[in-house]
Design an enzyme around this catalytic site. Structure first.
Site, PDB file in Angstrom:
ATOM      1  N   ARG A  35      48.553  34.940  51.257  1.00  6.60           N
ATOM      2  CA  ARG A  35      49.390  34.942  52.463  1.00  6.60           C
ATOM      3  C   ARG A  35      48.991  36.070  53.400  1.00  6.60           C
ATOM      4  O   ARG A  35      49.178  35.975  54.604  1.00  6.60           O
ATOM      5  CB  ARG A  35      50.874  35.034  52.100  1.00  6.60           C
ATOM      6  CG  ARG A  35      51.282  36.231  51.309  1.00  6.60           C
ATOM      7  CD  ARG A  35      52.770  36.206  51.023  1.00  6.60           C
ATOM      8  NE  ARG A  35      53.111  37.029  49.871  1.00  6.60           N
ATOM      9  CZ  ARG A  35      54.335  37.171  49.413  1.00  6.60           C
ATOM     10  NH1 ARG A  35      55.333  36.541  49.992  1.00  6.60           N
ATOM     11  NH2 ARG A  35      54.571  37.923  48.368  1.00  6.60           N
ATOM     12  N   ASP A  60      50.144  30.947  53.355  1.00  7.32           N
ATOM     13  CA  ASP A  60      51.500  31.291  52.918  1.00  7.32           C
ATOM     14  C   ASP A  60      52.154  29.968  52.555  1.00  7.32           C
ATOM     15  O   ASP A  60      52.363  29.110  53.431  1.00  7.32           O
ATOM     16  CB  ASP A  60      52.257  31.990  54.056  1.00  7.32           C
ATOM     17  CG  ASP A  60      53.689  32.365  53.666  1.00  7.32           C
ATOM     18  OD1 ASP A  60      54.230  31.770  52.712  1.00  7.32           O
ATOM     19  OD2 ASP A  60      54.256  33.248  54.323  1.00  7.32           O
ATOM     20  N   ASN A  87      49.397  28.251  42.125  1.00  6.98           N
ATOM     21  CA  ASN A  87      49.670  29.453  41.322  1.00  6.98           C
ATOM     22  C   ASN A  87      50.687  30.392  41.958  1.00  6.98           C
ATOM     23  O   ASN A  87      51.415  31.084  41.233  1.00  6.98           O
ATOM     24  CB  ASN A  87      48.342  30.196  41.095  1.00  6.98           C
ATOM     25  CG  ASN A  87      48.555  31.588  40.554  1.00  6.98           C
ATOM     26  OD1 ASN A  87      48.807  31.778  39.371  1.00  6.98           O
ATOM     27  ND2 ASN A  87      48.483  32.598  41.427  1.00  6.98           N
ATOM     28  N   TYR A 163      64.509  31.509  38.802  1.00  6.06           N
ATOM     29  CA  TYR A 163      63.115  31.378  38.363  1.00  6.06           C
ATOM     30  C   TYR A 163      62.939  30.240  37.361  1.00  6.06           C
ATOM     31  O   TYR A 163      62.101  29.350  37.552  1.00  6.06           O
ATOM     32  CB  TYR A 163      62.634  32.698  37.757  1.00  6.06           C
ATOM     33  CG  TYR A 163      61.184  32.653  37.324  1.00  6.06           C
ATOM     34  CD1 TYR A 163      60.163  32.770  38.270  1.00  6.06           C
ATOM     35  CD2 TYR A 163      60.828  32.493  35.991  1.00  6.06           C
ATOM     36  CE1 TYR A 163      58.827  32.723  37.887  1.00  6.06           C
ATOM     37  CE2 TYR A 163      59.495  32.448  35.601  1.00  6.06           C
ATOM     38  CZ  TYR A 163      58.499  32.566  36.560  1.00  6.06           C
ATOM     39  OH  TYR A 163      57.170  32.505  36.177  1.00  6.06           O
ATOM     40  N   THR A 198      51.336  41.412  34.674  1.00  3.73           N
ATOM     41  CA  THR A 198      50.990  41.378  36.104  1.00  3.73           C
ATOM     42  C   THR A 198      52.137  42.044  36.873  1.00  3.73           C
ATOM     43  O   THR A 198      53.170  42.401  36.293  1.00  3.73           O
ATOM     44  CB  THR A 198      50.843  39.927  36.639  1.00  3.73           C
ATOM     45  OG1 THR A 198      52.129  39.303  36.595  1.00  3.73           O
ATOM     46  CG2 THR A 198      49.834  39.115  35.864  1.00  3.73           C
ATOM     47  N   ASP A 199      51.983  42.115  38.191  1.00  3.40           N
ATOM     48  CA  ASP A 199      53.022  42.729  39.024  1.00  3.40           C
ATOM     49  C   ASP A 199      54.355  41.982  38.930  1.00  3.40           C
ATOM     50  O   ASP A 199      55.413  42.571  39.166  1.00  3.40           O
ATOM     51  CB  ASP A 199      52.574  42.771  40.496  1.00  3.40           C
ATOM     52  CG  ASP A 199      51.479  43.802  40.715  1.00  3.40           C
ATOM     53  OD1 ASP A 199      51.227  44.614  39.791  1.00  3.40           O
ATOM     54  OD2 ASP A 199      50.861  43.793  41.807  1.00  3.40           O
ATOM     55  N   ASN A 201      56.002  41.043  36.506  1.00  2.69           N
ATOM     56  CA  ASN A 201      56.880  41.584  35.463  1.00  2.69           C
ATOM     57  C   ASN A 201      56.623  43.078  35.257  1.00  2.69           C
ATOM     58  O   ASN A 201      56.759  43.593  34.141  1.00  2.69           O
ATOM     59  CB  ASN A 201      56.713  40.798  34.147  1.00  2.69           C
ATOM     60  CG  ASN A 201      55.249  40.664  33.746  1.00  2.69           C
ATOM     61  OD1 ASN A 201      54.457  41.575  33.969  1.00  2.69           O
ATOM     62  ND2 ASN A 201      54.884  39.550  33.137  1.00  2.69           N
TER      63      ASN A 201
END
Ligand code: NAP
Length: 240
Positions: A35, A60, A87, A163, A198-199, A201
């Site tokens: 994005r 985006d 993804n 989520y 990853t970012d 979590n």
């Protein structure tokens, strides 16, 4: 060496970047959907330095204009798309279901569900130009209703309504597109990458991005007799 063109959304970092790397290493041209243009081009340059044919594409997934422009760009530059990896995703729950802000639920669905739908719809004409189109929806084990309703499930305590349910809805999209496209060469599957650092979590995941990318990459490169309309992790089929 494999060939073809793959678009990976949210590929500027995390699992998406690693999926792009692994597909690119096989010889596939990878389009790094991001994005933010700058973050996308930095990621593409990183892969180019590893001898991967990588190109940044501004995308985006919550912005229809951006999606349409990306589809137009891919059409004029490549004329087709062989692999779409949906993804891009967010996880922003901050309260149990009864306290959840409607706004969090809506924003989550905008990216994780409506975004995937909009991108898939825009890219389908290009996937139909491929001899072996593949769509991989990056879901989560948290999207499985079977696992969510099992008190012994490893992540049974993680009840993020926004989520988890957005990934359940995404799985429904896999089933429905899989059915609609079953008599075409296009295969549509959901992938659970596992709990990956990853970012999303704060890097608390127990798996590496290399491990997390393995099932998505396998589904992105399925042979003609591979499955469609299904849901997999590294151990095989995940219950819906
Ligand atoms: N990590 C896990 O344990 C885990 C487990 C199961 C499933 N997943 C799924 O795996 C996918 C990748 O997550 P990750 O763990 O790699 O997280 P991440 O490092 O936070 O990466 C998420 C990616 O999605 C992008 N993104 C978010 N909103 C977007 C939008 N509106 N348009 C385009 N891109 C957008 C982000 O871009 P910016 O950099 O611009 O924010 C980033 O590139 C997600 O769908 C996630 O739900 C992850």
């Amino acid at each position: 060496m494999a060939t073809g063109i793959a678009l990976i959304t949210g590929a500027n970092k995390g699992i998406g970047l690693e999926i792009a790397r692994q597909l690119g290493t096989q010889g596939i041209t990878v389009l790094i959907g991001a994005r933010d243009e700058k973050r996308g081009s930095v990621a593409a340059e990183k892969l180019q330095a590893e001898n991967i044919d990588a190109h940044a594409v501004q995308l985006d997934v919550t912005n229809q204009q951006s999606i349409d422009a990306a589809a137009k760009h891919i059409e004029s530059k490549f004329g087709k798309l062989d692999i779409l990896v949906n993804n891009a995703g967010i996880a922003i729950d901050n309260a149990p279901p009864s306290q959840l802000d409607m706004e969090i639920l809506r924003r989550t669905y905008d990216t994780n569900f409506f975004g995937v739908f909009a991108v898939t719809k825009a890219m389908l004409p290009l996937l139909h130009q491929s001899q072996a189109g593949r769509i991989v929806n990056i879901s989560s084990g948290l999207g499985s209703l079977t696992q969510n309703s099992d008190p012994n499930y490893e992540y049974a305590q993680i009840k993020y309504l926004a989520y988890n349910s957005s990934k359940t809805a995404l799985n429904a999209m896999t089933v429905q597109f899989g059915h609609e496209l079953k008599d075409t060469p296009i295969k549509v599957n959901s992938a659970d990458p596992g709990y990956v650092a990853t970012d999303i979590n704060n890097n608390n995941g127990t798996r590496t991005v290399q491990q997390g990318a393995s099932t998505p990459v396998r589904l992105a490169t399925l042979p003609a007799d591979g499955p469609t309309g299904s849901y997999f992790d590294d151990n095989g089929v995940v219950p819906w």
